[in-house]
Design a protein around this motif. Sequence first.
Motif, PDB file in Angstrom:
ATOM      1  N   GLU A   9      25.925 -41.196  15.339  1.00 19.08           N
ATOM      2  CA  GLU A   9      25.710 -41.088  13.898  1.00 19.08           C
ATOM      3  C   GLU A   9      24.232 -40.881  13.617  1.00 19.08           C
ATOM      4  OE1 GLU A   9      26.153 -43.548   9.697  1.00 19.08           O
ATOM      5  OE2 GLU A   9      26.776 -44.489  11.572  1.00 19.08           O
ATOM      6  N   ILE A  10      23.926 -39.880  12.803  1.00 21.18           N
ATOM      7  CA  ILE A  10      22.557 -39.636  12.360  1.00 21.18           C
ATOM      8  C   ILE A  10      22.367 -40.420  11.066  1.00 21.18           C
ATOM      9  CG2 ILE A  10      20.901 -37.873  11.630  1.00 21.18           C
ATOM     10  CD1 ILE A  10      22.472 -35.918  13.427  1.00 21.18           C
ATOM     11  N   LYS A  11      21.619 -41.486  11.151  1.00 21.02           N
ATOM     12  CA  LYS A  11      21.555 -42.454  10.053  1.00 21.02           C
ATOM     13  C   LYS A  11      20.896 -41.884   8.806  1.00 21.02           C
ATOM     14  CE  LYS A  11      21.540 -46.386  13.240  1.00 21.02           C
ATOM     15  NZ  LYS A  11      22.997 -46.535  13.104  1.00 21.02           N
ATOM     16  N   SER A  12      20.046 -40.873   8.959  1.00 18.83           N
ATOM     17  CA  SER A  12      19.334 -40.315   7.809  1.00 18.83           C
ATOM     18  C   SER A  12      20.271 -39.744   6.760  1.00 18.83           C
ATOM     19  CB  SER A  12      18.365 -39.222   8.268  1.00 18.83           C
ATOM     20  OG  SER A  12      17.445 -39.736   9.201  1.00 18.83           O
ATOM     21  N   ASN A  13      21.410 -39.182   7.196  1.00 13.48           N
ATOM     22  CA  ASN A  13      22.329 -38.577   6.219  1.00 13.48           C
ATOM     23  C   ASN A  13      23.805 -38.767   6.569  1.00 13.48           C
ATOM     24  OD1 ASN A  13      22.537 -36.878   8.397  1.00 13.48           O
ATOM     25  ND2 ASN A  13      22.079 -34.997   7.273  1.00 13.48           N
ATOM     26  N   GLN A  14      24.087 -39.639   7.533  1.00  9.53           N
ATOM     27  CA  GLN A  14      25.456 -39.989   7.936  1.00  9.53           C
ATOM     28  C   GLN A  14      26.234 -38.813   8.547  1.00  9.53           C
ATOM     29  OE1 GLN A  14      24.493 -41.232   4.500  1.00  9.53           O
ATOM     30  NE2 GLN A  14      23.566 -42.668   5.941  1.00  9.53           N
ATOM     31  N   THR A  15      25.542 -37.736   8.936  1.00  3.68           N
ATOM     32  CA  THR A  15      26.228 -36.714   9.713  1.00  3.68           C
ATOM     33  C   THR A  15      26.438 -37.245  11.131  1.00  3.68           C
ATOM     34  OG1 THR A  15      24.112 -35.663  10.241  1.00  3.68           O
ATOM     35  CG2 THR A  15      25.362 -34.767   8.379  1.00  3.68           C
ATOM     36  N   GLN A  26      28.698 -32.599  12.769  1.00  3.98           N
ATOM     37  CA  GLN A  26      29.854 -32.769  11.886  1.00  3.98           C
ATOM     38  C   GLN A  26      29.395 -33.464  10.610  1.00  3.98           C
ATOM     39  OE1 GLN A  26      33.494 -32.222  12.065  1.00  3.98           O
ATOM     40  NE2 GLN A  26      33.037 -32.766   9.953  1.00  3.98           N
ATOM     41  N   ARG A  27      29.767 -32.908   9.481  1.00  2.00           N
ATOM     42  CA  ARG A  27      29.393 -33.536   8.216  1.00  2.00           C
ATOM     43  C   ARG A  27      30.053 -34.912   8.076  1.00  2.00           C
ATOM     44  NH1 ARG A  27      30.577 -29.059   3.770  1.00  2.00           N
ATOM     45  NH2 ARG A  27      32.297 -28.580   5.200  1.00  2.00           N
ATOM     46  N   PRO A  28      29.513 -35.764   7.199  1.00  2.00           N
ATOM     47  CA  PRO A  28      30.039 -37.132   7.073  1.00  2.00           C
ATOM     48  C   PRO A  28      31.552 -37.160   6.854  1.00  2.00           C
ATOM     49  CG  PRO A  28      28.025 -36.907   5.808  1.00  2.00           C
ATOM     50  CD  PRO A  28      28.374 -35.525   6.281  1.00  2.00           C
ATOM     51  N   ALA A  29      32.190 -38.128   7.450  1.00  2.00           N
ATOM     52  CA  ALA A  29      33.652 -38.250   7.366  1.00  2.00           C
ATOM     53  C   ALA A  29      34.062 -38.999   6.103  1.00  2.00           C
ATOM     54  CB  ALA A  29      34.174 -38.961   8.605  1.00  2.00           C
TER      55      ALA A  29
END
Length: 205
Positions: free
Chosen positions: A144-150, A64-67
């Motif tokens: 949360e994928i910290k590299s790009n907030q996805t 899921q793309r960043p909220a």
Amino acid sequence: MIRISKADILALEKLDRTKLVNSLSGYKSAVLIGTQNKEGLKNLAIFSSVVHIGANPPLMGIIQRPASVERHTYENIKATGVFTINQVPVSFYESAHQTSARYPRESSEFEACGFTPAYAANFNAPYVAESPLRIGLTLEEEIEIKSNQTILLIGSIQEVFIENQYAENENIPDLSKLNTLVVQGLDTYYKVEKMATLPYAKFAK
């Protein structure tokens, strides 16, 4: 061969960069994710980021793309804890693609894009009636994928529906007979053709 460096990629316009990087992972399943909020407003969105997580327990994941803006699919999953994954027949590729448009929350993509919501007993998320392969999941974990907030949403498979004529031995779906979509990048769609089913590979001594 053409060499494209990281600096070249970062120098591209946003849409060109997104199209390029998104296409590099090759063909991906194009699926429709069905959700609804607590008020019963239905949402349908095309995703190409579904991944197998494991078989025991049976888990699937979606990226899921960043909220940072309204994400109706994500918000509905968080609110209700359930969602559906529906394979898309090739004849519906244009309608499925249209679900990626930014519809207002009160407008259902089911209705706007010509899909029919269907429900199973004791499962409070809409399936796509036109889909020959439907999966019902409950939210198991959010990472949360910290590299790009996805966000990686991991779902626990609760039920699977396969059209009878498309199930092979052990109820494995034949995706070529299902005639469902695969996608490259954001907007280029393909059909699936079966080549072969190979035996389990073993090391030959």
